[in-house]
Enzyme design. Structure first.
Site, short mmCIF file in Angstrom:
data_model
loop_
_atom_site.label_atom_id
_atom_site.label_comp_id
_atom_site.label_asym_id
_atom_site.label_seq_id
_atom_site.Cartn_x
_atom_site.Cartn_y
_atom_site.Cartn_z
N GLU A 185 0.83 -1.21 0.00
CA GLU A 185 0.00 0.00 0.00
C GLU A 185 0.86 1.26 0.00
OE1 GLU A 185 -3.03 0.27 -0.61
OE2 GLU A 185 -3.60 -1.83 -0.49
N CYS A 238 -13.18 1.64 -14.74
CA CYS A 238 -13.70 3.00 -14.54
C CYS A 238 -12.52 3.97 -14.48
CB CYS A 238 -14.53 3.06 -13.25
SG CYS A 238 -15.52 4.55 -13.12
N CYS A 257 -17.47 1.53 -19.86
CA CYS A 257 -18.76 1.34 -19.19
C CYS A 257 -19.47 0.07 -19.68
CB CYS A 257 -19.65 2.55 -19.41
SG CYS A 257 -18.96 4.04 -18.67
N CYS A 292 -18.54 -2.81 -17.58
CA CYS A 292 -18.52 -2.56 -16.14
C CYS A 292 -19.51 -3.47 -15.39
CB CYS A 292 -18.85 -1.09 -15.87
SG CYS A 292 -18.94 -0.71 -14.13
N CYS A 310 -25.12 2.58 -11.96
CA CYS A 310 -24.36 3.80 -12.18
C CYS A 310 -25.24 4.94 -12.68
CB CYS A 310 -23.22 3.53 -13.18
SG CYS A 310 -22.21 4.99 -13.47
FE1 SF4 Z 1 -17.57 3.80 -14.09
FE2 SF4 Z 1 -20.22 3.91 -14.14
FE3 SF4 Z 1 -18.91 3.48 -16.39
FE4 SF4 Z 1 -18.98 1.62 -14.47
S1 SF4 Z 1 -20.67 2.35 -15.67
S2 SF4 Z 1 -17.19 2.25 -15.67
S3 SF4 Z 1 -18.96 2.85 -12.63
S4 SF4 Z 1 -18.83 5.31 -15.13
#
Ligand code: SF4
Length: 450
Positions: A94, A250, A257, A260, A266
Site C-alpha cells: 500500500e 472506470c 462502461c 462494467c 451507475c
Molecule cells: Fe464507471 Fe459507471 Fe462506467 Fe462503471 S458504468 S465504468 S462505474 S462510469
C-alpha cells in the site's frame, strides 16, 4: 421530498453506516453558533436501498473473482498464515502503491520482500539500504517512514501489528486512514471501507457526485458510503475490487462502461445514456441549487463529457519554482575511468538521506555570472580548494518535476587533478564510479543530471 431524504439517510444507517463521529458532526452538522444542521445530501447521491447494495456487492465481487490481476501482494495476503506477516506484506504494497503505478511497483515489491520479508528484518535495515532499494520509486519519505514505523512496532509493540484500522492509524507513523483501512480489511477481515483516488472516481460516478471531491465535506461523505457499501463477509476483496474497477475499467479518461460489472447501478451512465431525467427531483435529480454533492451551478453537467463529468476537483495549486546549481566534480579513478564526488543530503526534508552532486539552491533571478560565483564560493568553502568561478564549465539545465516543486538544476562540471575530501562535519561524501553512482541511493533527478 424531505421525508424521502430522511428515509434515505435512515436506509443508509440500517445498512451498516457507523454513527457520525463528533468531529464530523462539527464539520457538517450544527454550526458553532447553533444554526440548524444542513440537510443530508439528496437520496440519489446515497446508497439507500439494501437490495441494491447487496446486488452491487455481488456483481462487483463476482467480477473481481474472475478478472482480478495476479499481483504478488495479493498472493501473500491470501496465503500467509501469520497475521503480522500478512499485515506487513499488505502495508508495504500500500505504501509503494501510493503515487506509483502497479506495473512499476511489482519489481520493487518483490525485491523488498525478498530482502526484508518481515517487520523484524526491516527494523534492522539502515536508511541507506532502504533508500537504495527505493531509488527510482520517488517520494522517498515513504520508505523512510515505513522503516521508522517498523522500528516502532518492534520497540513499542513487541513486534505485533495493531489489529484494527483505528489502532493502525493511531499507533503507526505514516499510516493514514486509507492505509489503515486497507491493511485491516485485507489482512484481518475488518469490515471497514477505503477511499483512494480510484474509489473516489467510482463512487462519484456511481452517484453523480460533482462537488469538489477533494473537499473535506465530500471526502467525509465518500468514507461513509465506502463504509456502508463494503461487503461484510469479504471486506478485503470488496475494497480491492473497488480499487481494481477504478484502475482497469472506470478509468479517468475513457471508462469501459460497457464492460462494467456495476453499470446497472451507475447514475452517471444512466444520465449519459438517457439525459437529464424528467422532473421527479426527489428520486432522480436534485433540481437546482443547494445540494452539497451536485456539480456547482457555475459548472454544470457537460453532456460532451458523459460519465467523465465526475469526479471534479478544485484547480491544483501551481508547483513552486526553484533553481539549484549542481556541480559534477570529476577525477580519473585508479583504473583510468572517471569518478564523481557525491554528498549526502540531510536526514530530513526533501530527498532525505539521498546522495547527490554538490548542490546549492539559487536565489530567483540570479544572472549566470553570479550563479557561477556563488557556486565557486560554496565549493571553495566545502573542499578547501582554490576553485575559480572561471574554471566551472556550464553544461546545461535539467528540469525535474516533484509533486510540489518545478525544479531546474543548472549543471556545471569541474575536472580535478588531485584528491578532494570534504569536511565530514559538513556532509558525508564519497567518490564513485558511474556504476557505483547508479547503485547508490541517488534520486532520479541526479541520474538525469549525470
Ligand atoms: Fe464507471 Fe459507471 Fe462506467 Fe462503471 S458504468 S465504468 S462505474 S462510469
Amino acid at each position: 421530498m424531505s421525508q424521502l431524504r430522511a428515509a434515505a439517510a435512515g436506509g443508509l444507517r440500517r445498512s451498516g453506516r457507523r454513527p457520525v463521529p463528533p468531529a464530523r458532526q462539527s464539520r457538517k452538522g450544527a454550526s458553532p453558533r447553533g444554526a440548524p444542521a444542513p440537510a443530508p445530501p439528496p437520496a440519489q447521491h446515497l446508497f439507500a436501498d439494501p437490495v441494491e447494495i447487496e446486488a452491487l456487492r455481488g456483481s462487483l465481487l463476482a467480477w473481481y473473482d474472475k478478472c482480478k490481476r495476479d499481483l504478488p501482494w495479493r498472493t501473500l495476503a491470501a496465503t500467509e498464515p501469520d497475521a503480522d506477516r500478512r499485515a506487513y506484506a499488505v502495508w508495504v504494497s500500500e505504501i509503494m502503491l501510493q503515487q506509483t503505478q502497479v506495473a512499476t511497483v511489482i519489481d520493487y515489491y518483490n525485491r523488498w520482500m525478498q530482502k526484508w520479508p518481515t517487520l523484524q528484518a526491516l527494523a534492522q535495515a539502515s536508511l541507506e539500504e532502504v533508500n537504495e532499494l527505493w531509488t527510482g520509486l520517488g517520494y522517498y519519505s515513504r520508505g523512510k517512514r515505513l522503516q521508522e514505523a517498523a522500528r516502532k512496532v518492534m520497540s513499542d509493540l513487541a513486534g505485533r501489528m495493531p489489529r484494527t484500522a483505528e489502532d493502525l492509524q493511531k499507533l503507526l507513523p505514516g499510516v493514514g486512514r486509507y492505509t489503515a483501512g486497507a491493511i485491516a480489511s485485507i489482512s484481518y477481515g475488518q469490515a471497514t471501507g477505503v477511499v483512494d483516488g480510484n474509489v473516489i472516481r467510482v463512487l462519484c460516478r456511481l452517484r453523480c457526485i460533482g462537488a469538489d471531491s477533494s473537499s473535506p465535506a465530500v471526502i467525509d461523505w465518500l468514507w461513509d458510503m465506502a463504509n456502508a457499501l463494503v461487503d461484510r463477509s469479504r471486506p478485503g476483496d470488496f475494497n480491492q475490487a473497488m480499487m481494481e474497477l477504478g484502475a482497469t475499467v472506470c478509468v479517468p479518461k475513457a471508462p469501459l462502461c460497457g464492460e462494467c460489472p456495476v453499470k446497472q447501478h451507475c447514475r452517471a451512465r444512466r444520465r449519459q445514456l438517457f439525459g437529464k431525467p424528467a422532473p421527479v427531483p426527489d428520486v432522480e435529480d436534485c433540481g437546482a441549487g443547494g445540494c452539497p454533492l451536485c456539480p456547482p451551478a457555475t459548472d454544470p453537467w457537460d453532456s460532451s463529457l458523459g460519465v467523465t463529468n465526475f469526479p471534479r476537483k478544485a484547480a491544483k495549486k501551481q508547483p513552486r519554482v526553484a533553481r539549484t546549481a549542481t556541480c559534477v566534480l570529476e577525477r580519473r579513478g585508479c583504473h583510468g575511468g572517471p569518478e564523481y564526488l557525491i554528498v549526502q543530503r540531510p536526514s530530513s526534508g526533501l530527498l532525505a538521506g539521498l546522495w547527490e552532486f554538490p548542490s546549492l539552491p539559487l536565489a530567483q533571478g540570479l544572472q549566470e555570472e553570479k550563479q557561477r560565483e556563488v557556486l565557486a564560493d560554496h565549493l571553495r568553502a566545502w573542499t578547501g580548494w582554490p576553485v575559480a568561478a572561471g574554471g566551472l564549465r556550464l553544461i546545461g539545465e535539467v528540469v525535474h518535476i516533484f509533486s510540489h516543486i518545478h525544479q531546474t538544476y543548472v549543471i556545471y562540471s569541474l575536472p580535478l587533478d588531485g584528491d578532494v575530501t570534504l569536511d565530514p562535519a559538513l556532509s558525508p561524501s564519497r567518490w564513485v564510479t558511474e556504476q557505483e553512482f547508479h547503485a547508490s541511493a541517488v534520486s532520479t533527478a541526479m541520474k538525469k543530471v549525470l
